[in-house]
Design a protein around this motif. Structure first.
Motif, mmCIF file in Angstrom:
data_model
loop_
_atom_site.group_PDB
_atom_site.id
_atom_site.type_symbol
_atom_site.label_atom_id
_atom_site.label_comp_id
_atom_site.label_asym_id
_atom_site.label_seq_id
_atom_site.Cartn_x
_atom_site.Cartn_y
_atom_site.Cartn_z
ATOM 1 N N LEU A 164 47.524 24.489 -0.663
ATOM 2 C CA LEU A 164 47.339 23.938 -2.011
ATOM 3 C C LEU A 164 47.645 22.435 -2.033
ATOM 4 O O LEU A 164 46.877 21.643 -2.597
ATOM 5 N N SER A 165 48.773 22.040 -1.418
ATOM 6 C CA SER A 165 49.121 20.609 -1.440
ATOM 7 C C SER A 165 48.120 19.814 -0.597
ATOM 8 O O SER A 165 47.828 18.658 -0.908
ATOM 9 N N ALA A 166 47.560 20.442 0.433
ATOM 10 C CA ALA A 166 46.548 19.760 1.246
ATOM 11 C C ALA A 166 45.273 19.546 0.438
ATOM 12 O O ALA A 166 44.642 18.487 0.522
ATOM 13 N N TYR A 167 44.922 20.546 -0.357
ATOM 14 C CA TYR A 167 43.719 20.416 -1.185
ATOM 15 C C TYR A 167 43.924 19.301 -2.225
ATOM 16 O O TYR A 167 43.027 18.491 -2.480
ATOM 17 N N ALA A 168 45.137 19.269 -2.803
ATOM 18 C CA ALA A 168 45.451 18.218 -3.777
ATOM 19 C C ALA A 168 45.388 16.842 -3.099
ATOM 20 O O ALA A 168 44.923 15.870 -3.691
#
Lengths: 686, 159
Positions: free
Chosen positions: A627-631
């Motif tokens: 999720l943080s990578a996508y953000a």
């Protein structure tokens, strides 16, 4: 002095003019052996391009002008084309006509002839005209226009030699007779009156064709009025023009500009009627038949999504072996050679951990970028891009935005810089400003390496979809921001969008390869200049810190690295990104990415000590959650335009708007990344 | 060849065949999407790994292509009254179906070459050829290519 001997002193100039998507750039390439951008969609040429050809053992300059329908001054591209003809006074203007739609092309021909240009007509796409059941009497057309007419099929090189021959003849001194359209007794009388005043300024009538000038003044052409204002007898001329317009509008009971345009259309219609015969009734062309499904209100968007997905699948999955080969070359072969050499430790670290790791981490994506550009070039030459623009225009129009914005937005997928320049074709200033300001939101090829590294770390099974989602997010945000800017900053009605859908054509491998190379060249150039310098800078800032030289061990020891300048930058900015949970090294990479977005990857490669394409994703999988990578990907997509894009914005819109773009993009990037985290966590995504 | 004969001689039969192919595309597209949703949002739930030997990858991108192809092929029947509109939908639908088939085959070749390259520098590569080929986009691509061939012929005849 003969024209040729005159040309010995002044280089011969040849201008190519024609309606959009008529094949000017193909003819330009045929004449000059050049590599002008060729696309089967309108608006390929926005600026004038210059090439060379040989005429009678002399160099001649060939100018490829933007596609225009007339010589009015409503949009920047029309102005560029007109000014090139007025100011540079080309020896020959090659007017390219669309043989399958002569009537529409003839308006420009008539305008050129009225202007007194030495015209040679290239009747292009004669094959398509035949397919559509038209037979064109070339001899008759030549007679009626009074200029040489050469039928061509530029894309196949048919008729190019004949065209070159006619250009040579025209350069040798053959002059086109001036075309005089009879606008009716009343108008002609007023034209004469204006000419008699114009004749009082010999400099003015030496520079411009006096009849053309008089007609343009009657048409209230602002650019021409401005030019006349510089005359010593400007007040007399403008007074006479005002009087003539008033007299004519009273007599005709309508707008004089409209009347003159109508007369020219009538003339074009008459010529077309006399020269073009319909020999075979063709109810629907194959292009029309295919277009029913392609531009269908229900199927159109899913088809665009499907084609985009296939483009990414082609770029990522099919290019994989080449990616691995390049990766092996940098990460194993070169890296090992340097590391096992007898060079001093600092030099070894500089070359291996700095230059090779940094540049290698970017160049490894070269096959992906080349494959993506091949696919996009194929779609352009096939004629699909024009259809995609047409479909998206429907949505844009509903939102109150101009469909003309679509073309620069699509160009932005390659690079935002030419896309911002392409906004020149938009007549309305508000529309132009908005389109240029939102253009950096369209995901360009520089951001692709960032997506690919992250996708390889977290979304291997459907990396194509994840990367595609970034492109769609970029487009969506661009449309939303355009809407917001249109409502709040640049208020006013939006202009309409008329785009001729070109017929589908088989893409030529040569054109596809030229375009792919031209696009890839930018990427390679950046890799060898900005990215290389930035990589060196990052390496230098990683082995030094506020306490001085730390040593190359810092690149292998996270505790030491934290004490470097890069560590200081990353750590200082980290609290700002606390909600996103990003590692300080990733934040430092964002800082350097301001120069060019690819630098985000090369910086991460240096900071995480990853020597190859395989290693960096492994390192990242420990530093991020999916999720943080996508953000993070979304943040990279949106935050600050690169330096070159900012410079383009400054050049087109001015410093104020360049700063506006910078600020709104940082804020938007932060909000979107935060929103992804805030929405993702409750949904159970990690 | 049988399909070609059907298309030429019996229009209603062809409509049924194209519509059925479109429906199968739509079914597999839904299954692929279902698998993707399960993978992303419900990782503990059971995947529908394969049906009758056909592997169903959780690939939303391919699902979109399959769904679009299905919509065009099945939707073409709606335009049965207009020859051109019908041909247009069938042509574009089968073109998409064939294009994704070609792309998947290129991917299979690329993966095979890639595996060889990786093995050259000592990596152990797990590579499942069967899973790459026994996918709905490949299997349905074959009848799609036949339909495409026939639609192009039809279009040429009209022209």
């Amino acid at each position: 002095m003969s024209e040729l001997s005159k040309a010995k002193h002044n280089r011969i100039k040849i201008a190519l003019a024609g309606t959009p998507n008529v094949g000017k750039s193909v003819i330009f390439n045929n004449l000059t052996g050049g590599r002008a951008w060729v696309g089967n969609w309108p608006g390929t040429t926005v600026e004038k391009k210059v090439g060379k050809m040989r005429i009678d053992r002399q160099d001649a300059e060939v100018i490829d002008l933007p596609g225009i329908y007339s010589l009015t001054a409503y949009s920047l591209d029309e102005l560029i084309a007109r000014n090139a003809i007025i100011e540079e006074k080309p020896d020959v203007v090659v007017n390219i006509l669309n043989a399958s739609n002569i009537e529409r092309s003839l308006y420009l021909t008539i305008s050129l002839l009225e202007m007194g240009a030495n015209v040679v007509v290239a009747l292009n796409m004669i094959d398509i005209a035949r397919e559509r059941g038209y037979e064109i009497d070339v001899r008759k057309l030549r007679e009626l226009l009074g200029v040489p007419v050469v039928p061509t099929i530029a894309i196949k090189g048919v008729g190019i030699d004949e065209l070159k021959e006619e250009i040579k003849k025209a350069c040798r001194g053959r002059k086109t007779p001036e075309l005089i359209i009879n606008y009716g007794d009343e108008v002609e009388r007023e034209i004469e009156k204006i000419i008699s005043v114009l004749e009082k300024d010999p400099a003015l009538i030496k520079k411009y064709n006096k009849r053309w000038l008089a007609i343009k003044l009657l048409e209230k052409d602002e650019d021409v009025i401005e030019r006349v204002r510089k005359s010593q007898v400007a007040s007399m001329i403008l007074k006479q023009v005002e009087k003539s317009i008033k007299t004519l509008e009273e007599a005709l009971g309508r707008d004089i500009e409209e009347y003159i345009a109508e007369k020219r259309y009538e003339y074009a219609f008459r010529i077309s009627n006399e020269c073009v015969k319909v020999v075979r009734e063709v109810p629907q062309t194959p292009s029309d038949i295919i277009d029913f499904a392609i531009t269908h209100k229900v199927f159109g968007i899913p088809i665009i999504l499907s084609i985009l997905y296939m483009a990414f699948k082609f770029a990522f999955d099919v290019a994989t072996p080449l990616v691995d080969l390049i990766d092996w070359f940098f990460a194993a072969f070169l890296y090992d050679i340097v590391k096992s050499s007898t060079l001093p430790e600092v030099v070894k670290s500089f070359l291996a951990d700095g230059v090779i790791t940094g540049i290698g981490s970017i160049l490894v994506f070269l096959p992906n970028i080349v494959f993506l550009f091949i696919f996009i070039s194929l779609l352009e030459d096939l004629g699909y891009m024009a259809r995609a623009a047409f479909i998206i225009d429907k949505i844009m129009h509903r939102l109150g935005l101009t469909g003309k914005s679509i073309i620069p937005l699509i160009i932005g997928i390659g690079c935002n810089v030419p896309a911002i320049i392409a906004t020149r074709a938009i007549e309305d200033e508000n529309d132009r400003n908005v389109t240029a300001l939102v253009n950096p939101l369209v995901s360009c090829s520089a951001r692709l390496p960032v997506y690919l590294v992250i996708a390889a770390a977290f979304f291997v099974a459907y990396r194509g979809v994840v990367v595609l989602s970034m492109y769609l997010l970029g487009m969506l945000l661009a449309i939303m921001m355009a809407l917001l800017l249109r409502k709040c900053v640049f208020r006013g009605p939006s202009t309409g969008f008329i785009m001729e859908l070109p017929p589908y054509m088989t893409p030529l491998p040569k054109n596809v390869l030229i375009k792919t190379w031209e696009r890839t060249k930018r990427f390679l150039f950046k890799a060898g200049t900005v990215i290389l310098l930035a990589t060196v800078l990052v390496w230098a800032l990683s082995v030094t810190g506020p306490s001085g030289y730390i040593g190359t061990e810092a690149l292998e020891d996270p505790t030491l690295l934290e004490k470097s300048w890069v560590g200081v930058i990353g750590k200082t900015m980290q609290p700002l990104f606390y909600p996103m949970g990003w590692d300080w090294r990733a934040i430092a990479a964002l800082f350097f990415g301001f120069m060019a977005k690819e630098i985000v990857v090369s910086t991460m490669a240096v900071l995480y000590g990853a020597a190859g394409e395989e290693e960096l994703p492994k390192m990242l999988s420990m530093a991020f959650t999916p999720l943080s990578a996508y953000a993070y990907m979304a943040f990279v997509l949106i935050y600050v335009p690169c330096l070159a894009t900012l410079a383009a914005l400054r050049g087109e819109l001015g410093l104020k708007y360049a700063i506006l773009a910078l600020i709104y993009e940082i804020l938007l990037a932060y909000l979107v990344a935060l929103a992804i985290i805030c929405i993702g966590i409750p949904l159970g995504l990690k | 060849m049988k399909v070609v004969v059907i298309m030429r001689r019996s229009a209603p039969l062809m409509h049924i065949a194209v519509c059925a192919l479109g429906a199968i595309y739509l079914i597999f597209a839904s299954l692929m999407l279902y698998n993707w949703i399960i993978t992303v949002f419900f990782p503990t739930a059971k995947l529908l790994y394969s049906i009758c030997g056909v592997f169903i990858p959780p690939d939303p991108g391919s699902a979109v292509v399959l769904a679009t192809t299905g919509m065009l092929l099945a939707g073409s029947v709606y335009y049965h009254y207009d020859r051109y509109k019908f041909i247009s939908c069938v042509l574009v639908g089968s073109l998409l179906g064939s294009a994704i088939l070609v792309l998947q085959l290129l991917t299979v070749i690329a993966n095979a070459i890639d595996a060889q390259i990786l093995m050259l520098y000592g990596e152990i590569v797990e590579y499942g050829l069967k899973e790459e080929i026994m996918r709905p986009d490949v299997l349905l691509g074959i009848p799609s290519a036949i339909v495409l061939y026939n639609s192009v012929r039809e279009l040429r005849k009209q022209w």
